[in-house]
Scaffold this motif. Structure first.
Motif, PDB file in Angstrom:
ATOM      1  N   GLN A 126      16.475 -56.299 -22.653  1.00 26.64           N
ATOM      2  CA  GLN A 126      16.744 -55.390 -23.772  1.00 26.64           C
ATOM      3  C   GLN A 126      16.353 -56.028 -25.103  1.00 26.64           C
ATOM      4  N   ASN A 157      13.898 -54.426 -27.800  1.00 24.93           N
ATOM      5  CA  ASN A 157      14.271 -54.241 -29.203  1.00 24.93           C
ATOM      6  C   ASN A 157      13.178 -54.752 -30.142  1.00 24.93           C
ATOM      7  N   LEU A 208      17.880 -50.686 -34.985  1.00 25.04           N
ATOM      8  CA  LEU A 208      18.365 -51.847 -34.233  1.00 25.04           C
ATOM      9  C   LEU A 208      19.894 -51.859 -34.209  1.00 25.04           C
ATOM     10  N   GLN A 212      21.417 -49.171 -31.754  1.00 20.88           N
ATOM     11  CA  GLN A 212      20.884 -49.227 -30.379  1.00 20.88           C
ATOM     12  C   GLN A 212      19.818 -48.157 -30.148  1.00 20.88           C
ATOM     13  N   TYR A 262      16.520 -48.516 -29.831  1.00 25.98           N
ATOM     14  CA  TYR A 262      15.294 -48.919 -29.136  1.00 25.98           C
ATOM     15  C   TYR A 262      15.573 -48.970 -27.643  1.00 25.98           C
TER      16      TYR A 262
END
Length: 191
Positions: free
Chosen positions: A36, A40, A101, A104, A106
């Motif tokens: 993750q 990001n 970012l 959350q 992305y």
């Protein structure tokens, strides 16, 4: 220079061909080797690069308009306009990048990039939002919240409505100014 930086960021984010996508998606995405955090980074570079390029395009059009129509001198542009012509694209694109970012924003579910607002890959079908299917790490429905939707909507408006409208209006104003000037000069035997 700023437009080139935005284009490079955008291009580099897509040049990894899925390698930045979470490795848990390798069952349907070729080359998914990331997590993750890498998703990001890729999403951040994509959004910031695309927005920065679009907004720097507006800045270049405004700069050209100041010279062509309003006959502004280099010293005026350098002192009064240039800080805004650089600052606005950089600040707005970074603000959107960091806002997504923080919310959350992305995620990947289509297997192409990490700019999807909500994480809903095929293994999340039939799973409640917030639940993690066994063998996976990222909760289904990640990123599904009101702030992310608002940020994405405003970013989309800037990229796909404000930027083209600004370009069209400024280029139209320059064309109109130059064509009027050409007609005036034609009356006096010039042109």
């Amino acid at each position: 220079f700023g437009m080139a930086v935005g284009d490079i960021m955008f291009s580099l984010s897509l040049a990894t061909y899925g390698a930045m996508l979470p490795s848990c998606l390798d069952y349907y995405v070729w080359n998914a080797q990331g997590n993750q955090a890498t998703c990001n980074v890729s999403g951040f570079m994509t959004i910031v690069g695309a927005l920065m390029s679009a907004l720097y395009n507006c800045s270049l059009n405004i700069y050209s308009l100041a010279i062509v129509k309003y006959n502004k001198r280099d010293s005026y542009i350098q002192k009064k306009m240039e800080p805004f012509l650089h600052g606005v694209p950089i600040v707005i694109s970074l603000a959107f990048g960091f806002a997504l970012l923080a919310t959350q924003g992305y995620n990947s579910h289509d297997g192409l990039s990490c700019i999807d607002p909500v994480y809903h890959p095929p293994h999340c079908i039939g799973i409640e939002d917030g639940q993690v299917r066994e063998g996976f790490e990222i909760p289904c429905g990640r990123g599904e919240n009101i702030p992310t939707a608002i940020i994405r909507s405003v970013g989309g408006l800037i990229t796909f409505l404000v930027s083209p409208a600004t370009s069209g209006v400024t280029l139209g104003m320059m064309y109109r100014h130059v064509s009027r000037q050409e007609r005036r000069m034609g009356r006096y035997g010039e042109g």
